[in-house]
Design an enzyme around this catalytic site. Sequence first.
Site, short mmCIF file in Angstrom:
data_model
loop_
_atom_site.label_atom_id
_atom_site.label_comp_id
_atom_site.label_asym_id
_atom_site.label_seq_id
_atom_site.Cartn_x
_atom_site.Cartn_y
_atom_site.Cartn_z
N GLU A 254 -2.60 -8.97 2.63
CA GLU A 254 -3.11 -9.39 3.94
C GLU A 254 -4.76 -9.37 4.22
OE1 GLU A 254 -2.59 -5.16 5.12
OE2 GLU A 254 -1.66 -6.65 3.56
N HIS B 216 -3.95 -4.56 -0.45
CA HIS B 216 -3.37 -5.13 0.80
C HIS B 216 -3.33 -6.66 0.70
CE1 HIS B 216 -3.32 -1.68 3.53
NE2 HIS B 216 -4.00 -0.88 2.64
N CYS C 125 1.03 -1.21 -0.01
CA CYS C 125 0.03 0.14 0.01
C CYS C 125 0.96 1.46 -0.19
CB CYS C 125 -1.27 0.03 1.16
SG CYS C 125 -2.30 1.21 1.12
#
Length: 196
Positions: free
Chosen positions: A180, A178, A77
């Site tokens: 994750e 992102h 990011c």
Amino acid sequence: MNVVILGTGCANLNSVKSAIARHGYEPKVSRDPDVVLLADKLFLPGVGTAQAAMDQVRERELFDLIKACTQPVLGICLGMQLLGRRSEESNGVDLLGIIDEDVPKMTDFGLPLPHMGWNRVYPQAGNRLFQGIEDGAYFYFVHSYAMPVNPWTIAQCNYGEPFTAAVQKDNFYGVQFHPERSGAAGAKLLKNFLEM
């Protein structure tokens, strides 16, 4: 394997740490040059403003340390944006300058900013970071600034116009989304990076 998350002070590290741990690794958070330079893989996450992030990078004496890294580094990011030359945020913020490309504010084209939510990502064929991830897989984004498509772009996304969703120059990789928070596709991308 020695996995290190750079302690920039400008990221929520828990979600990245947990996502890496799910692959069987125990990442350390550090800004100690001895730890960072001996890492096998490095993560550079970031949230917030480019100005605050670069202030932290300089204050924590990470500027030259990051640029000196020769092992694979993944910016996430804002961490990807920091790899660029200059952000348009806050009347202009000088970044790390690893990738010779500016990071302008996205044009809204009548679409809401920030660009928030799931969007399709189209990687270049054959890039190891996206190995085994289908063309047009969905990833999760939250951002208002984006690097334009450039010679180091390895994946694109479209939000009114194409922008760089992922970038690579030498050992430095960056993803605007992102991983994750991106389900199976994000987990696979992290696995690919960790296994490079």
